[in-house]
Design a protein around this motif. Structure first.
Motif, mmCIF file in Angstrom:
data_model
loop_
_atom_site.group_PDB
_atom_site.id
_atom_site.type_symbol
_atom_site.label_atom_id
_atom_site.label_comp_id
_atom_site.label_asym_id
_atom_site.label_seq_id
_atom_site.Cartn_x
_atom_site.Cartn_y
_atom_site.Cartn_z
ATOM 1 N N GLU A 1 86.342 26.128 87.524
ATOM 2 C CA GLU A 1 86.228 27.404 88.219
ATOM 3 C C GLU A 1 87.422 27.589 89.149
ATOM 4 O OE1 GLU A 1 82.512 27.228 90.232
ATOM 5 O OE2 GLU A 1 81.309 27.396 88.393
ATOM 6 N N ARG B 1 80.810 33.269 77.990
ATOM 7 C CA ARG B 1 79.936 33.354 79.139
ATOM 8 C C ARG B 1 79.687 34.822 79.427
ATOM 9 N NH1 ARG B 1 81.469 29.128 83.691
ATOM 10 N NH2 ARG B 1 79.735 30.253 84.566
ATOM 11 N N GLU C 1 77.443 38.254 80.449
ATOM 12 C CA GLU C 1 76.493 38.632 81.469
ATOM 13 C C GLU C 1 75.877 39.959 81.091
ATOM 14 O OE1 GLU C 1 77.552 38.289 85.487
ATOM 15 O OE2 GLU C 1 78.932 36.648 85.198
ATOM 16 N N SER D 1 75.980 35.120 91.979
ATOM 17 C CA SER D 1 74.782 34.557 91.371
ATOM 18 C C SER D 1 73.525 35.254 91.842
ATOM 19 C CB SER D 1 74.665 33.053 91.703
ATOM 20 O OG SER D 1 74.421 32.877 93.066
ATOM 21 N N SER E 1 71.452 31.903 86.935
ATOM 22 C CA SER E 1 72.795 31.700 86.395
ATOM 23 C C SER E 1 73.143 32.832 85.436
ATOM 24 C CB SER E 1 72.861 30.363 85.654
ATOM 25 O OG SER E 1 72.106 30.434 84.467
ATOM 26 N N ARG F 1 70.640 35.115 83.002
ATOM 27 C CA ARG F 1 70.632 36.577 83.071
ATOM 28 C C ARG F 1 70.889 37.195 81.695
ATOM 29 N NH1 ARG F 1 70.480 38.043 88.178
ATOM 30 N NH2 ARG F 1 71.225 36.596 89.764
ATOM 31 N N ARG G 1 65.730 29.552 92.523
ATOM 32 C CA ARG G 1 66.567 29.880 91.377
ATOM 33 C C ARG G 1 65.752 29.861 90.088
ATOM 34 N NH1 ARG G 1 71.933 30.180 90.254
ATOM 35 N NH2 ARG G 1 72.438 29.575 92.396
ATOM 36 N N ARG H 1 65.403 29.374 86.217
ATOM 37 C CA ARG H 1 66.074 28.587 85.190
ATOM 38 C C ARG H 1 65.521 28.951 83.811
ATOM 39 N NH1 ARG H 1 65.814 25.691 89.849
ATOM 40 N NH2 ARG H 1 67.663 24.455 90.414
ATOM 41 N N ILE I 1 74.585 22.676 82.574
ATOM 42 C CA ILE I 1 74.851 23.633 83.657
ATOM 43 C C ILE I 1 76.342 23.734 83.960
ATOM 44 C CG2 ILE I 1 72.588 23.252 84.679
ATOM 45 C CD1 ILE I 1 73.880 21.554 86.832
ATOM 46 N N LYS J 1 78.475 21.349 84.933
ATOM 47 C CA LYS J 1 78.922 20.563 86.083
ATOM 48 C C LYS J 1 79.415 19.175 85.703
ATOM 49 C CE LYS J 1 77.936 23.736 89.102
ATOM 50 N NZ LYS J 1 79.017 24.473 89.805
#
Length: 431
Positions: free
Chosen positions: A48, A116, A118, A138, A150, A154, A174, A176, A335, A337
């Motif tokens: 990122e 990715r 949205e 977010s 996330s 969405r 959040r 999930r 996720i 990460k």
């Protein structure tokens, strides 16, 4: 006013360029310092990018799918500070000033094309003043309500027609994927419309970028360069499944055991007798390196595509430690990460589809490794034991090998050694 050129920083050892997989800003929009502006993908991970300054975006370095060299201009920002402009045209080739990148296409399902995506953006609002805080991307909501989820969640909710305001998160604030699944399964279902089989859909071109492009390139290179062969054998896991059930019944606070940790222990115990399988082949140098440690790649499906996090020193871990590490790495990959060092350096890979594992698989080798192992689903069938017919739990185990390095006899003998350990599970715990 002054212009600041944000250049793509060095984001990993040996990385010369990175691919733009998502823009989070447009030309003409205001950004704040430390606001996420882009996602860049290297051969190892997605990184990122955050803006080092506040101001208005006046130029972006290309569209999604374009490659940007390390040190080249990624974004030009007109800051609020007075001072001399940073030269743009002379030092930032490839940046089209005042040209917005093409928007990402809306996707029809999660993970399509590795993009990715949205859900559709809300109607345009006036640009906030310099003193106004930038909203967290977010967060979303209607009126005073704010919803944490996330981008992948969405997008999936939008595809399904689900109003996230109706979904209650099981943990924290959040939402999930598991919460969305629970809503579809047990919730009121309001706002959810099951697709009709007869409903026609428009064709949609999907640009192959990001993780999906990396997968395509790696798999094509593997099949072009490596002469594959696959061997499949049947394992009786009845006793092992009974042992696994007993251990799970008395696990306390330890992680739940699946079949995979036991299989990894069996692989690590058998590999010292077959060092040609725990190896990497540098075909340009003509050198095969047989590794003394087992750094096991674990093929993991994510919304962005297939990733292979690595269990380091798998040979030194017991089943509980392996179960914990499998869970940690899989979640980090899903996720986005997972660290770059957790996605490289494997010496052998396991790929499993779990309950979808089918009868047999012919997995593609994770180059430059020389073998990949694919356990298939467990089925219950009648078998002969002496003169009696009994119920047994059976699982096929597939192995694909590089025939330049591994002979068929070696692959078959290795699987037979694993089979003996799996079918006599007490040997997995014997010194």
């Amino acid at each position: 006013m002054a212009r600041f050129t944000f250049r793509l920083p060095d984001i990993g050892e040996g990385i010369a360029e990175a691919e733009i997989v998502a823009w989070h800003v447009k030309v003409g929009e205001r950004v704040e310092e430390d606001q996420q502006v882009a996602d860049m993908m290297t051969d190892k991970a997605t990184v990122e990018m955050e803006s080092p300054v506040s101001g208005v975006v006046v130029a972006l370095a290309g569209e999604v799918g374009d490659q940007v060299a390390i040190g080249s201009a990624l974004m030009v920002v007109e800051t609020d500070d007075a001072g001399e402009d940073t030269p743009v045209e002379a030092e930032t080739p490839g940046v089209e000033e005042g040209v917005e990148p093409s928007p990402l296409p809306a996707r029809e399902g999660p993970g399509v094309g590795g993009e990715r995506s949205e859900p559709p953006a809300p109607e345009a609002k006036p640009t906030p003043s310099a003193s106004a805080p930038t909203p967290d991307p977010s967060l979303a909501g209607r009126g005073e309500e704010r919803i944490l989820a996330s981008p992948a969640v969405r997008a999936r909710a939008a595809d399904l027609g689900v109003d996230l305001a109706q979904v209650k998160p099981a943990e924290g604030d959040r939402i999930r994927h598991a919460d969305l699944d629970a809503y579809l399964r047990y919730g009121s279902g309001q706002g959810y419309h099951a697709p009709h089989a007869s409903r026609a859909r428009d064709d949609q071109p999907i640009k192959v970028i990001g993780m999906r492009r990396r997968i395509a390139e790696n798999m094509a290179a593997s099949k072009r360069a490596i002469p594959h062969f696959t061997y499949v054998d049947e394992l009786d896991v009845t006793a092992l499944e009974a042992m696994r059930g007993d251990l799970n019944a008395h696990r306390g606070q330890r992680p739940k055991l699946t079949m995979l940790p036991f299989l990894i222990v069996a692989l690590c115990r058998a590999l010292p007798g077959f060092p040609m399988l725990n190896a990497r082949y540098d075909d340009e140098a003509g050198v095969v390196t047989r590794h003394g440690r087992v750094h096991l790649g674990m093929a993991t499906q994510t919304d962005a595509g297939l990733m292979v996090p690595v269990i380091r020193d798998a040979q030194d871990r017991n089943v509980w430690q392996l179960a914990a590490e499998i869970t940690r790495l899989a979640e980090a990959a899903r996720i986005g990460k997972a660290k770059s060092e957790e996605l490289s350096g494997s010496t052998l890979t396991v790929t499993s589809l779990g309950p979808l594992g089918g009868i047999a698989t012919t997995p593609v080798i994770n180059r430059p490794e020389v073998a990949i192992i694919g356990p298939n689903k467990i089925v219950e069938r009648p078998v002969f034991r002496g003169d009696e017919v009994v119920r047994a739990k059976l699982m096929n185990l597939s192995i694909s090998c590089d025939h330049r390095v591994v002979d068929g006899w070696d692959a078959a003998s290795f699987v037979q050694a694993v089979k003996k350990l799996v079918e006599t599970p007490v040997l997995l715990f014997a010194d």
